[in-house]
Design a protein around this motif. Structure first.
Motif, short mmCIF file in Angstrom:
data_model
loop_
_atom_site.label_atom_id
_atom_site.label_comp_id
_atom_site.label_asym_id
_atom_site.label_seq_id
_atom_site.Cartn_x
_atom_site.Cartn_y
_atom_site.Cartn_z
N LEU A 82 0.83 -1.20 0.00
CA LEU A 82 0.00 0.00 0.00
C LEU A 82 0.87 1.26 0.00
CD1 LEU A 82 -2.43 1.91 0.75
CD2 LEU A 82 -2.17 1.11 3.09
N ARG A 83 1.90 1.28 0.85
CA ARG A 83 2.76 2.46 0.95
C ARG A 83 3.60 2.67 -0.30
NH1 ARG A 83 5.75 2.37 6.66
NH2 ARG A 83 6.35 4.47 5.97
N ARG A 84 3.70 1.62 -1.11
CA ARG A 84 4.39 1.77 -2.40
C ARG A 84 3.39 2.04 -3.53
NH1 ARG A 84 7.74 -1.60 0.51
NH2 ARG A 84 9.97 -1.32 0.12
N ASP A 85 2.14 2.29 -3.18
CA ASP A 85 1.07 2.58 -4.15
C ASP A 85 0.76 1.41 -5.07
OD1 ASP A 85 0.90 5.15 -3.09
OD2 ASP A 85 2.35 5.96 -4.52
N SER A 90 -1.31 -5.07 -2.65
CA SER A 90 -1.80 -4.90 -1.29
C SER A 90 -3.08 -5.70 -1.06
CB SER A 90 -2.05 -3.41 -1.01
OG SER A 90 -2.54 -3.21 0.30
N GLU A 91 -3.95 -5.64 -2.05
CA GLU A 91 -5.21 -6.40 -1.96
C GLU A 91 -4.93 -7.90 -1.90
OE1 GLU A 91 -9.53 -6.72 -4.25
OE2 GLU A 91 -7.78 -5.97 -5.33
N LYS A 92 -3.97 -8.36 -2.70
CA LYS A 92 -3.62 -9.79 -2.74
C LYS A 92 -3.15 -10.27 -1.36
CE LYS A 92 -0.03 -12.84 -4.67
NZ LYS A 92 0.74 -12.95 -3.41
N TYR A 93 -2.19 -9.52 -0.76
CA TYR A 93 -1.69 -9.91 0.56
C TYR A 93 -2.78 -9.79 1.62
CZ TYR A 93 3.15 -9.98 -1.15
OH TYR A 93 4.31 -10.30 -1.82
N GLY A 94 -3.60 -8.76 1.50
CA GLY A 94 -4.69 -8.57 2.47
C GLY A 94 -5.67 -9.73 2.43
N ASP A 95 -6.02 -10.19 1.25
CA ASP A 95 -6.97 -11.31 1.12
C ASP A 95 -6.38 -12.60 1.69
OD1 ASP A 95 -8.81 -9.66 -0.05
OD2 ASP A 95 -8.37 -10.27 -2.11
N GLU A 96 -5.06 -12.81 1.44
CA GLU A 96 -4.39 -14.00 1.98
C GLU A 96 -4.40 -13.97 3.51
OE1 GLU A 96 -0.52 -15.24 0.50
OE2 GLU A 96 -0.88 -14.12 -1.35
N ALA A 97 -4.06 -12.80 4.06
CA ALA A 97 -4.00 -12.65 5.52
C ALA A 97 -5.39 -12.81 6.13
CB ALA A 97 -3.42 -11.28 5.88
N GLU A 98 -6.39 -12.21 5.48
CA GLU A 98 -7.77 -12.26 6.00
C GLU A 98 -8.28 -13.70 6.06
OE1 GLU A 98 -11.80 -9.64 5.45
OE2 GLU A 98 -10.65 -10.11 3.65
N LYS A 99 -7.98 -14.48 5.04
CA LYS A 99 -8.43 -15.87 5.00
C LYS A 99 -7.86 -16.67 6.18
CE LYS A 99 -8.40 -19.94 1.96
NZ LYS A 99 -7.94 -20.49 0.65
N LEU A 100 -6.57 -16.49 6.45
CA LEU A 100 -5.93 -17.20 7.55
C LEU A 100 -6.41 -16.68 8.90
CD1 LEU A 100 -2.23 -17.40 6.26
CD2 LEU A 100 -3.93 -19.23 6.26
N ALA A 101 -6.55 -15.34 9.02
CA ALA A 101 -6.96 -14.74 10.29
C ALA A 101 -8.38 -15.15 10.66
CB ALA A 101 -6.85 -13.22 10.20
N LEU A 102 -9.24 -15.31 9.68
CA LEU A 102 -10.62 -15.77 9.95
C LEU A 102 -10.61 -17.20 10.48
CD1 LEU A 102 -12.53 -14.28 6.87
CD2 LEU A 102 -13.00 -13.76 9.28
N MET A 103 -9.73 -18.03 9.92
CA MET A 103 -9.61 -19.42 10.40
C MET A 103 -9.14 -19.47 11.84
SD MET A 103 -7.88 -21.05 6.95
CE MET A 103 -7.38 -22.55 7.76
N GLU A 104 -8.29 -18.50 12.22
CA GLU A 104 -7.72 -18.47 13.57
C GLU A 104 -8.53 -17.61 14.54
OE1 GLU A 104 -4.92 -20.20 14.57
OE2 GLU A 104 -5.04 -21.13 12.59
N VAL A 120 -6.32 2.08 1.31
CA VAL A 120 -6.36 1.92 -0.15
C VAL A 120 -7.54 2.69 -0.73
CG1 VAL A 120 -6.72 0.28 -2.04
CG2 VAL A 120 -5.16 -0.30 -0.18
N ALA A 121 -8.71 2.52 -0.10
CA ALA A 121 -9.92 3.19 -0.59
C ALA A 121 -9.76 4.71 -0.54
CB ALA A 121 -11.13 2.76 0.25
N ILE A 122 -9.14 5.23 0.53
CA ILE A 122 -8.92 6.69 0.65
C ILE A 122 -7.99 7.16 -0.45
CG2 ILE A 122 -7.89 8.49 2.08
CD1 ILE A 122 -8.89 6.91 4.55
N ASP A 123 -6.88 6.44 -0.66
CA ASP A 123 -5.91 6.82 -1.70
C ASP A 123 -6.54 6.84 -3.09
OD1 ASP A 123 -4.01 7.15 0.19
OD2 ASP A 123 -2.73 5.48 -0.41
N LEU A 124 -7.48 5.92 -3.32
CA LEU A 124 -8.12 5.82 -4.63
C LEU A 124 -9.31 6.77 -4.76
CD1 LEU A 124 -8.03 1.94 -5.15
CD2 LEU A 124 -6.58 3.65 -6.25
#
Length: 542
Positions: A82-85, A90-104, A120-124
């Motif tokens: 995200l910080r590199r625009d 960013s979305e790809k990593y976020g989705d991967e993390a969210e999937k695992l975090a929901l399981m845990e 991300v939404a604010i920047d866009l």
């Protein structure tokens, strides 16, 4: 004990010892990984972390099946992309993390994943989506650790403040900045881990600074006294907790530089900008160096020190051009592979192309010579008309003794009844519009009809109609005319402006790029700014 039983017992003891040693080894590796994440995040506050280093930690976590380490690394990768625009990454990593975090059922990680998505939404410019994400605090509400929960909510309110700032809703921005500071200050400091202390002090200092900014530059009710109080509280951490103050020291000093410029305490402004320059040598943040050069230049200008003003103006324009060129090179480099793809094909046919083009080039040269001579005559005519107009206006202004340097554009008020709009309402709005023209607020970068209607306390559609009926222009043409008239006035009346680079004149006029400025200038005045400046610089120009 039978010999076989003794052997079995010893074998079991050995296996148990081995398993215990393996578990201890895994625990050590897990602790090491989390410590390394802590260090990465500590450094990440001041600078963007190396993505490869984070990815290595994620891979190590996967090797030892350390789910918490894997999730934390993916959230860090999400934020750093995200910080590199790089929003898709960013979305790809976020989705991967969210999937695992929901399981845990990891509410802490899920809450931070959502904060990153809101960024991300604010920047866009997807403000409605960002607001929806930030107002859904389900994961944050379920964080069990009190300090972690407060840090989450302080971050969330800080993002909401930034969101409302972009939407030009200053009261809401001030409200959420206060909320962010309030929630972080209710955190029990003596119970914080080292990692939590980093986040706590960063938010505390940063939000004190933001409150100073909010009060100092509130459009309706600026409170310089309150602003200075919050700035000084932030600055005090440079003495009491320098190890944490350094996380945002350059931002605080930069804000103080602009604040004291606003207070007309120009030497203080210069002193704080100089601190920014010292820190930037280490932190390597050219955008802050650029801001410091601009602040010092403006302060010396206010003090009447032309030599120092020109010195820092040159530093500012050179760095500004360097930054823009670096951005262009980045874009060019991304295209090089595509260009090289076609190079071999082109080389095979180069001789044919050269001979075929030679005749065409000769014809083009002849046509261009004739065309350029014709354009030169047209440009000279346009320039002479412009100089005559400026000379007449100067004489009129002198006769009227108005003394109003900023009156670049007179409002052509037409009959209000012709538009079908309310006479009294339109008259009031036309007065406000005239004040706007004299305030130079039209120089604000990215100005739009929504911003102007907000500060004039009307609605965009009504304001657009007023401008159309009274100026015979749409909003964009109206703003361009005000900006170009402003810079033409400066160039004509102040020889110092003729020494400035086109890139600086573009910024001074409120344009995001030199190219847009040149196009607008040419469209408005019929000549380019370079041509106008060159002609003005000649001994006799009218």
């Amino acid at each position: 004990m039978p010999k076989s039983s003794l052997i079995s017992f010893l074998l079991l003891l050995f296996i148990t010892h081995q398993l215990s040693a393996q578990i201890q080894d895994i625990r050590k590796k897990e602790k090491l990984i989390m410590n390394q994440y802590d260090q990465i995040e500590y450094n990440d506050v001041g600078k963007i972390a190396n993505m490869d280093d984070i990815q290595k930690m994620v891979n190590k976590s996967r090797e030892i099946k350390f789910r918490a380490g894997e999730i934390r690394g993916l959230v860090l990768l999400q934020r750093n992309a995200l910080r590199r625009d790089n929003y898709s990454l960013s979305e790809k990593y976020g989705d991967e993390a969210e999937k695992l975090a929901l399981m845990e059922n990891d509410n802490y990680s899920l809450s931070h994943i959502q904060l990153n998505k809101a960024c991300v939404a604010i920047d866009l410019g997807l403000y409605s989506d960002a607001k929806t994400i930030l107002e859904n605090t389900t994961y944050g509400d379920n964080i069990t650790n009190k300090a972690d929960k407060n840090i989450y909510f302080s971050n969330s309110y800080m993002l909401l403040a930034g969101l409302y700032s972009r939407m030009e809703q200053k009261d809401s921005m001030l409200y959420y900045t206060k909320k962010s500071l309030d929630v972080i200050e209710r955190t029990p400091v003596n119970q914080l881990t080292q990692y939590q202390k980093v986040r706590y002090y960063y938010l505390e200092i940063f939000q004190l600074m933001n409150l100073g900014i909010a009060y100092a530059y509130h459009p309706k009710n600026p409170r310089i006294d309150l602003a200075e109080k919050y700035f000084q509280r932030a600055l005090q951490y440079s003495v009491t907790y320098p190890q944490y103050f350094k996380l945002c020291d350059i931002e605080v000093y930069e804000s103080l530089g602009w604040f004291y410029f606003t207070k007309k305490e120009y030497q203080k402004s210069i002193d704080f900008c100089m601190k920014v320059l010292e820190l930037e040598k280490v932190k390597k943040k050219p955008e802050h160096r650029l801001g410091a050069y601009e602040g010092i230049k403006d302060a010396y200008s206010a003090l009447g020190n032309s030599a120092e003003e020109l010195k820092y103006l040159k530093l500012y324009t050179d760095l500004s051009d360097s930054i823009k060129n670096a951005q262009k090179i980045m874009v060019i480099n991304q295209s090089k592979n595509k260009i090289n793809t076609f190079r071999d094909v082109y080389n095979e046919n180069r001789l044919t192309v050269i001979f075929s083009a030679a005749g065409v080039i000769l014809l083009i040269i002849m046509v261009s010579w004739y065309y350029n001579k014709k354009k030169e005559r047209e440009h000279r005519k346009k320039y002479d008309e412009l100089i005559h107009e400026l000379h007449q206006k100067s004489l009129e202004a002198s006769d009227e003794n108005t003394g109003n340097e900023n009156n670049h554009e007179e409002l052509d008020i037409k009959d209000p009844m012709a538009s079908g709009l309310s006479t009294e309402t339109e008259k009031k709005l036309l007065k406000k519009l005239e004040a706007f023209e004299n305030s130079e607020k039209f120089l604000k970068k990215g100005i739009n009809i929504g911003y102007l209607s907000n500060i004039l306390n009307t609605n965009p559609k009504y304001l657009s109609e007023i401008i159309k009926n009274n100026k015979a222009q749409n909003f964009n043409a109206y703003i361009n005319k005000l900006r170009i008239n402003y810079i033409v006035y400066k160039l004509y009346n102040n020889p110092k402006y003729r020494e400035y680079k086109i890139s600086y004149l573009a910024e001074e006029s409120g344009y995001a790029s030199s190219q847009v400025f040149v196009i607008a200038f040419k469209k408005e005045k019929g000549v380019t700014p370079s041509y106008f400046i060159n002609q003005l610089s000649e001994p006799v120009h009218h």
